[in-house]
Design an enzyme around this catalytic site. Structure first.
Site, PDB file in Angstrom:
ATOM      1  CD  GLU A   1      46.441  40.720  39.201  1.00  0.00           C
ATOM      2  OE1 GLU A   1      45.505  40.645  38.647  1.00  0.00           O
ATOM      3  OE2 GLU A   1      47.775  41.137  39.292  1.00  0.00           O
TER       4      GLU A   1
ATOM      5  CB  SER B   1      43.037  42.171  40.314  1.00  0.00           C
ATOM      6  OG  SER B   1      42.930  41.395  39.294  1.00  0.00           O
TER       7      SER B   1
ATOM      8  CE1 TYR C   1      38.464  39.470  38.993  1.00  0.00           C
ATOM      9  CE2 TYR C   1      39.507  41.422  40.430  1.00  0.00           C
ATOM     10  CZ  TYR C   1      40.377  40.626  39.151  1.00  0.00           C
ATOM     11  OH  TYR C   1      41.172  40.589  38.205  1.00  0.00           O
TER      12      TYR C   1
ATOM     13  NE  ARG D   1      39.193  44.530  30.879  1.00  0.00           N
ATOM     14  CZ  ARG D   1      39.363  44.050  32.509  1.00  0.00           C
ATOM     15  NH1 ARG D   1      40.021  42.853  32.445  1.00  0.00           N
ATOM     16  NH2 ARG D   1      40.528  44.739  33.292  1.00  0.00           N
TER      17      ARG D   1
ATOM     18  CG  ASP E   1      41.287  47.767  31.226  1.00  0.00           C
ATOM     19  OD1 ASP E   1      39.397  46.959  31.148  1.00  0.00           O
ATOM     20  OD2 ASP E   1      40.722  47.013  32.387  1.00  0.00           O
TER      21      ASP E   1
ATOM     22  CD  GLU F   1      44.773  48.087  33.617  1.00  0.00           C
ATOM     23  OE1 GLU F   1      45.565  46.868  33.955  1.00  0.00           O
ATOM     24  OE2 GLU F   1      44.538  48.407  35.023  1.00  0.00           O
TER      25      GLU F   1
ATOM     26  CG  ASN G   1      44.314  44.548  31.440  1.00  0.00           C
ATOM     27  OD1 ASN G   1      44.401  44.686  32.923  1.00  0.00           O
ATOM     28  ND2 ASN G   1      42.987  45.438  31.471  1.00  0.00           N
TER      29      ASN G   1
ATOM     30  N   GLY H   1      40.773  38.389  33.623  1.00  0.00           N
ATOM     31  CA  GLY H   1      40.278  37.308  33.981  1.00  0.00           C
ATOM     32  C   GLY H   1      39.586  36.646  33.403  1.00  0.00           C
TER      33      GLY H   1
END
Length: 311
Positions: A22, A150, A216, A255, A257, A270, A272, A276
């Site tokens: 990443e 990602s 992205y 974050r 998800d 998951e 994070n 990002g």
């Protein structure tokens, strides 16, 4: 930003780049954070961490660190441990929480033990019975490296041959691979900032799933804020996000998800711990929706390190 706060923060290192898969996104996140903190008047130094991160950290004589490293080596507790050994305060979750959140398999075991909803899954190995495995998961699955983010190394499959191929592809990134039951429905993400949930975002993609390109680079991915849920479901989603975040031991910012099935049931995917922070990223969008500019967001995250010092 007050002069007193700038003085308290001292010299801030933005840690980015690194050596994981990443790296490209981490460079983008780090540059954006550096520009924001610099514009706020913070004394910053950018450090693209390489193979000898501890010597790099010592050489810069820093007071605290903003971690913008994504993936293994930066998000899994290793750089957090190095910073703790050096006595340098840093953003985000501690060593243990970072390591646990980075491990999708261990996170799922924890959530199942706590009765939190997450998709059914199977651990894949070279000796897996591909037909039997896929049948257990309902005929469709998402294959994932357990320690990547990602969407790197992920594949959506609906036949045994593709499951084996997806496993072999994922093994390029991680020896620990899982296959999750495919939840077909809406995708949501919830930003947690200082123990509060920001506005949930519904993600709508044109790709097969919310993959690396969609996250992205695509201008076709849609991010819906408000996300369209009624108040009861919004409350349920945010409560679940906080439970998942806290169960892993996370703190500061992050974050969570989710997928929702056709009946509207939520499933944890998951947590994070270093999301990002690019121009396509979800946390800045969520912050903006509640009136928090990108600069203010970055200042709030780095300012959390001052609170940590007093605890």
């Amino acid at each position: 930003m007050s002069g007193q706060l700038i003085q308290q923060l001292g010299r801030v290192a933005v840690l980015y780049g690194g050596t994981s898969a990443e790296r490209e996104i981490s460079l983008k996140s780090g540059k954006a954070i550096s520009r924001a903190l610099d514009a706020a008047g913070v004394d910053i130094v950018e450090i693209d961490l390489g193979a000898k991160p501890i010597s790099q950290l010592i050489d810069q004589n820093i007071d605290r660190a903003f971690i913008a490293l994504h993936g293994p080596g930066g998000e899994d507790g290793k750089i957090q441990a190095a910073l703790e050994l050096l006595g340098i305060p840093y953003t985000g979750s501690n060593v243990q929480a970072s390591a646990l959140a980075m491990d999708k398999l261990k996170s799922k075991y924890l959530w199942l033990a706590l009765g939190l909803p997450t998709p059914n899954f199977e651990v894949l190995t070279a000796t897996t019975d591909w037909d039997s495995c896929l049948n257990k998961l309902g005929g469709k699955a998402m294959v994932k490296p357990a320690h990547e983010g990602s969407s790197i190394g992920m594949s959506k499959v609906d036949c045994a041959d593709d499951l084996r191929t997806a496993y072999e592809n994922a093994c390029q990134f991680d020896p620990s691979i899982i296959a999750e039951e495919l939840i077909e429905g809406a995708e949501y993400t919830v930003t947690v900032l200082a123990n509060r949930c920001l506005s949930p975002i519904k993600v709508v993609v044109n790709n097969t799933f919310y993959d690396y390109q969609a996250k992205y680079f695509s201008d076709e991915t849609q991010y819906l804020i408000p996300c369209g849920l009624d108040e009861e479901k919004l409350s349920e989603l945010c409560e679940l996000a906080l439970k998942a975040f806290e169960s892993v031991g996370c703190s500061g910012w992050g974050r969570v998800d989710f997928m929702a099935d056709q009946q509207g049931n939520f499933y944890l995917l998951e947590v994070n711990t270093v999301p990002g922070m690019t121009d396509h990223s979800l946390v800045p969008m969520a912050a903006n929706s509640v009136g928090l500019s990108f600069q203010d967001l970055c200042v709030e995250i780095i300012s959390q390190t001052l609170v940590k010092e007093t605890q």
